[in-house]
Design a protein around this motif. Structure first.
Motif, short mmCIF file in Angstrom:
data_model
loop_
_atom_site.label_atom_id
_atom_site.label_comp_id
_atom_site.label_asym_id
_atom_site.label_seq_id
_atom_site.Cartn_x
_atom_site.Cartn_y
_atom_site.Cartn_z
N UNK A 21 -56.55 18.59 -21.92
CA UNK A 21 -57.33 17.38 -22.55
C UNK A 21 -56.48 16.22 -22.19
N UNK A 22 -55.04 16.33 -22.13
CA UNK A 22 -54.12 15.13 -21.79
C UNK A 22 -54.45 14.65 -20.29
N UNK A 23 -54.33 15.88 -19.44
CA UNK A 23 -54.74 15.64 -18.08
C UNK A 23 -56.09 14.93 -17.83
N UNK A 24 -56.89 15.07 -18.58
CA UNK A 24 -58.23 14.73 -18.41
C UNK A 24 -58.32 13.27 -18.82
N UNK A 25 -57.60 12.90 -19.92
CA UNK A 25 -57.34 11.48 -20.49
C UNK A 25 -56.78 10.66 -19.47
N UNK A 26 -55.76 11.23 -18.96
CA UNK A 26 -54.77 10.48 -18.06
C UNK A 26 -55.70 9.98 -16.86
N UNK A 71 -43.25 14.93 -19.06
CA UNK A 71 -42.16 15.03 -20.09
C UNK A 71 -42.64 14.93 -21.36
N UNK A 72 -43.94 14.80 -21.66
CA UNK A 72 -44.59 14.65 -22.89
C UNK A 72 -46.03 15.13 -22.65
N UNK A 73 -46.37 15.94 -23.64
CA UNK A 73 -47.77 16.57 -23.51
C UNK A 73 -48.68 16.33 -24.83
N UNK A 74 -47.90 15.38 -25.72
CA UNK A 74 -48.59 15.16 -27.16
C UNK A 74 -49.77 14.37 -27.00
N UNK A 75 -50.87 14.67 -27.40
CA UNK A 75 -51.98 13.67 -27.64
C UNK A 75 -51.92 12.60 -28.39
N UNK A 76 -52.26 11.54 -27.81
CA UNK A 76 -51.99 10.29 -28.59
C UNK A 76 -53.01 10.28 -29.90
N UNK A 99 -61.93 7.39 -25.97
CA UNK A 99 -61.97 8.27 -26.92
C UNK A 99 -62.49 9.75 -26.60
N UNK A 100 -63.63 9.87 -25.98
CA UNK A 100 -64.27 10.93 -25.69
C UNK A 100 -63.49 11.92 -24.91
N UNK A 101 -62.53 11.32 -23.83
CA UNK A 101 -61.68 12.24 -22.94
C UNK A 101 -60.77 12.79 -23.86
N UNK A 102 -60.27 12.33 -25.23
CA UNK A 102 -59.31 12.74 -25.92
C UNK A 102 -59.79 13.54 -27.15
N UNK A 103 -61.13 13.73 -27.16
CA UNK A 103 -61.77 14.41 -28.05
C UNK A 103 -62.07 14.12 -29.54
N UNK A 104 -62.00 12.78 -29.38
CA UNK A 104 -62.14 11.67 -30.70
C UNK A 104 -63.72 11.33 -30.63
N UNK A 105 -64.19 10.96 -31.73
CA UNK A 105 -65.83 10.47 -31.69
C UNK A 105 -65.60 9.16 -31.45
N UNK A 106 -66.89 8.65 -30.66
CA UNK A 106 -66.85 7.36 -30.11
C UNK A 106 -67.08 6.49 -30.95
N UNK A 107 -66.70 5.01 -30.83
CA UNK A 107 -67.09 3.97 -31.72
C UNK A 107 -68.67 3.52 -31.62
N UNK A 108 -69.25 3.75 -32.76
CA UNK A 108 -70.75 3.61 -32.73
C UNK A 108 -70.93 2.31 -33.77
N UNK A 109 -70.53 1.25 -33.37
CA UNK A 109 -71.00 -0.01 -34.24
C UNK A 109 -72.23 -0.56 -34.48
N UNK A 110 -73.10 -0.14 -33.46
CA UNK A 110 -74.48 -0.66 -33.37
C UNK A 110 -75.54 0.50 -33.50
N UNK A 111 -76.71 0.01 -33.99
CA UNK A 111 -78.09 0.69 -33.93
C UNK A 111 -78.58 0.65 -32.47
N UNK A 112 -79.11 1.67 -31.92
CA UNK A 112 -79.57 1.68 -30.59
C UNK A 112 -81.07 2.36 -30.70
N UNK A 113 -81.80 1.81 -29.66
CA UNK A 113 -83.15 2.80 -29.60
C UNK A 113 -84.10 2.53 -30.72
N UNK A 114 -84.68 3.98 -31.03
CA UNK A 114 -85.58 3.99 -32.22
C UNK A 114 -85.09 3.44 -33.58
#
Length: 305
Positions: A21-26, A71-76, A99-114
């Motif tokens: 996950x950390x590699x993906x985030x970087x 030297x560190x692999x602790x996820x932020x 956020x998604x790369x680190x497996x956190x939920x994305x920010x969704x401040x707005x309504x969309x679509x239907x």
């Protein structure tokens, strides 16, 4: 090694999944960082940012170089990710990529679509039912609909006859033909309250769209306001630098009494009503505060409490 020390080392050792996950985030962070460097390759950044790995480490994330070197692999934490996103001037989409790369939920401040369509529909039904001047606004303070009372109060033509960029409460506040209180020669008290209302509206816009400040639409609309209204840049910067949020002020408006045409200075209070789990879209209604406002409201067919 004693057993308890061995167990503690195993607990601290990152799992293969965590390392992946950390590699993906970087990879995602580096892609955005390099993109920002490309954005400013031919021009100087206003804050002289260079978007190097060293600068990112110094300005936003002290452990960034250690991540890159293994030297560190602790996820932020998600808050640290947002610090990195702020430094990299990420758009809302880029923030969510981090956020998604680190497996956190994305920010969704707005309504969309239907969901957005349904909320706008509900807001318009509510607006039409109110016996006060009212509008339907979105997070950009764009006016999606206005009832007859509101158009009469401001002396505006039907909303659909206005160009899209003029259907905005920020535009209404600054345009001299719509908001005569912007002219200090009209009335000193009205002008002072107008300035407070401008600060409140600009801070509201900035805060509601804080994750979108580097999106193209955000920068385009602010640039358009700067070009159209000479004083806009000054108020915009004051709102950005303000250390506290302005409270919603009482608004003074110059309204025309029907049917005599007499112009009166009236005080109104703005009320925001959300129609979903999000703040916007919402109905913004204007309630009378003083006797002059009640008289004008009665003359145009509004309820005047």
């Amino acid at each position: 090694m004693p057993l308890h020390q061995s167990m503690m080392s195993e607990e601290r050792a990152p799992s293969k999944e965590q390392a992946r996950v950390l590699h993906q985030l970087l990879e995602v962070i580096e892609a955005v960082r390099i993109r920002r460097q490309e954005d400013y390759r031919e021009k100087r950044h206003p804050q002289l940012k260079r978007f190097t790995q060293e600068e990112l480490t110094d300005e936003a994330c002290p452990t960034y170089k250690n991540w890159l070197r293994g030297r560190s692999q602790r996820l932020p934490s998600s808050s640290l990710l947002m610090q990195i996103a702020d430094y990299l001037e990420c758009s809302l989409r880029e923030r969510n990529d981090l956020l998604l790369a680190a497996h956190y939920l994305p920010e969704q401040p707005l309504l969309e679509g239907e969901e957005l369509r349904q909320a706008l529909e509900q807001a318009q039904i509510l607006m039409e039912a109110l016996p006060y001047p009212a509008i339907v606004v979105t997070h950009t303070l764009q006016v999606q609909a206005a009832n007859t009372f509101f158009l009469r109060l401001l002396g505006l033509p039907p909303l659909e006859t206005l160009p899209a960029h003029q259907r905005n409460t920020i535009y209404f506040l600054f345009h001299p033909k719509v908001c005569r209180q912007a002219n200090p020669m009209i009335n000193a008290e009205a002008h002072a309250l107008w300035q407070k209302h401008v600060m409140y509206a600009l801070q509201l816009f900035q805060q509601q769209n804080v994750y979108s400040q580097h999106d193209a639409w955000y920068q385009q609309i602010v640039q358009q306001w700067c070009e159209e209204f000479p004083d806009f840049q000054e108020y915009w910067e004051k709102a950005r630098e303000a250390t506290r949020q302005e409270d919603a002020p009482t608004k003074i408006m110059l309204a025309r009494m029907a049917p005599t045409g007499e112009v009166l200075s009236i005080r109104v209070r703005q009320m925001l009503v959300s129609v979903s789990s999000k703040i916007y879209p919402a109905v913004s209604a204007f309630l009378p505060v003083d006797e002059a406002a009640r008289a004008v409201y009665t003359s145009v067919g509004c309820v005047s409490l």
